[in-house]
Design a protein around this motif. Sequence first.
Motif, PDB file in Angstrom:
ATOM      1  N   PRO A  44     -13.122  26.658  23.995  1.00  5.83           N
ATOM      2  CA  PRO A  44     -12.813  25.471  23.211  1.00  5.83           C
ATOM      3  C   PRO A  44     -13.713  24.309  23.603  1.00  5.83           C
ATOM      4  O   PRO A  44     -14.369  24.336  24.634  1.00  5.83           O
ATOM      5  CB  PRO A  44     -11.366  25.170  23.603  1.00  5.83           C
ATOM      6  CG  PRO A  44     -11.245  25.688  25.005  1.00  5.83           C
ATOM      7  CD  PRO A  44     -12.128  26.909  25.058  1.00  5.83           C
ATOM      8  N   ILE A  45     -13.749  23.306  22.744  1.00  7.25           N
ATOM      9  CA  ILE A  45     -14.362  22.028  23.094  1.00  7.25           C
ATOM     10  C   ILE A  45     -13.255  21.163  23.691  1.00  7.25           C
ATOM     11  O   ILE A  45     -12.180  21.046  23.110  1.00  7.25           O
ATOM     12  CB  ILE A  45     -14.949  21.333  21.843  1.00  7.25           C
ATOM     13  CG1 ILE A  45     -16.108  22.153  21.279  1.00  7.25           C
ATOM     14  CG2 ILE A  45     -15.400  19.906  22.164  1.00  7.25           C
ATOM     15  CD1 ILE A  45     -16.611  21.658  19.931  1.00  7.25           C
ATOM     16  N   HIS A  84     -16.151  27.551  18.485  1.00 11.26           N
ATOM     17  CA  HIS A  84     -15.188  27.179  19.522  1.00 11.26           C
ATOM     18  C   HIS A  84     -13.730  27.356  19.117  1.00 11.26           C
ATOM     19  O   HIS A  84     -12.857  27.409  19.963  1.00 11.26           O
ATOM     20  CB  HIS A  84     -15.413  25.720  19.941  1.00 11.26           C
ATOM     21  CG  HIS A  84     -16.778  25.483  20.498  1.00 11.26           C
ATOM     22  ND1 HIS A  84     -17.107  25.754  21.807  1.00 11.26           N
ATOM     23  CD2 HIS A  84     -17.914  25.027  19.916  1.00 11.26           C
ATOM     24  CE1 HIS A  84     -18.380  25.467  22.007  1.00 11.26           C
ATOM     25  NE2 HIS A  84     -18.895  25.024  20.876  1.00 11.26           N
ATOM     26  N   GLU A  85     -13.482  27.403  17.846  1.00 12.36           N
ATOM     27  CA  GLU A  85     -12.136  27.597  17.319  1.00 12.36           C
ATOM     28  C   GLU A  85     -11.200  26.425  17.543  1.00 12.36           C
ATOM     29  O   GLU A  85     -10.431  26.075  16.678  1.00 12.36           O
ATOM     30  CB  GLU A  85     -11.465  28.857  17.917  1.00 12.36           C
ATOM     31  CG  GLU A  85     -11.699  30.109  17.115  1.00 12.36           C
ATOM     32  CD  GLU A  85     -11.454  29.910  15.633  1.00 12.36           C
ATOM     33  OE1 GLU A  85     -12.413  30.093  14.866  1.00 12.36           O
ATOM     34  OE2 GLU A  85     -10.333  29.549  15.222  1.00 12.36           O
ATOM     35  N   VAL A  86     -11.226  25.821  18.706  1.00 12.71           N
ATOM     36  CA  VAL A  86     -10.268  24.764  19.044  1.00 12.71           C
ATOM     37  C   VAL A  86     -10.982  23.587  19.703  1.00 12.71           C
ATOM     38  O   VAL A  86     -11.875  23.781  20.527  1.00 12.71           O
ATOM     39  CB  VAL A  86      -9.193  25.287  20.028  1.00 12.71           C
ATOM     40  CG1 VAL A  86      -8.187  24.183  20.368  1.00 12.71           C
ATOM     41  CG2 VAL A  86      -8.474  26.495  19.457  1.00 12.71           C
ATOM     42  N   VAL A  87     -10.587  22.395  19.316  1.00 14.14           N
ATOM     43  CA  VAL A  87     -11.026  21.192  20.029  1.00 14.14           C
ATOM     44  C   VAL A  87      -9.786  20.557  20.634  1.00 14.14           C
ATOM     45  O   VAL A  87      -8.847  20.221  19.913  1.00 14.14           O
ATOM     46  CB  VAL A  87     -11.712  20.184  19.088  1.00 14.14           C
ATOM     47  CG1 VAL A  87     -12.069  18.909  19.842  1.00 14.14           C
ATOM     48  CG2 VAL A  87     -12.939  20.798  18.441  1.00 14.14           C
TER      49      VAL A  87
END
Lengths: 151, 82
Positions: free
Chosen positions: A92-93, A135-138
């Motif tokens: 993830p970010i 990344h899919e998720v921040v």
Amino acid sequence: MIAVRCKRIRSPRRGAWRGMGYLMAVVAVLVSSGCETMVPEQTKATVVVGQQGEIFIVDATGKRWDVTHAVNAYGFVAADFEFGIGPDAIRPINNPIMVSPGESGYPGSDKTFLVIGTTLMGESRAYAINHLNPHEVVNEKFNDLPVAVGW
Amino acid sequence: MYSRQVGGNKLILASSGWTYLRTFVLYDKQTESLWYHMPRTHGLTCIAGEYADSTLREFRSYFTRWIQWKAMHPDTKFMRYP
């Protein structure tokens, strides 16, 4: 005159299809680079049952995930979990820098790239789809409110 | 977009590496509980792990193009990348 067209995100599947493309690209890269031990031979999960009847799915890194509750309470089918490329394959970010108009890195107003836009507590933010996909998720915060942006 | 807060706990979410019905299954780094957007619901549901049956509420977000979003929200911030 700008034709404004905004779609409220209703279904998680829209983003999931594009994200799937990235996931398959990750798998393809692993295969081509010779990392055969990291690539599952099939996409469906390997299922292992524990001594007390726990249901595990095993991912490509060998990590076991206990999905007993998902099966019993929500009707998930253990073998229908797919890919299992491991929890570190897509990172993830966390706490990204958000830039304001006029700051370095702020896009020109006429750019047409796809984004996820959100307004919370009076503040609007946008995240480029091309930046989200790998990344899919921040994980970030609106003021003190911790949120996860995905699509 | 989802809240990352359960009770007083702030979670860090990430992809578990699994998908289910072509939807990514997330997990939280703190407990490795699995979080999934169940069809016809809003938010994420914890389907397994320490937070089982808890939910993370969803906030409204929009899929659009920068030019349109910027026109509607001239003061919008933008995530810098990398």
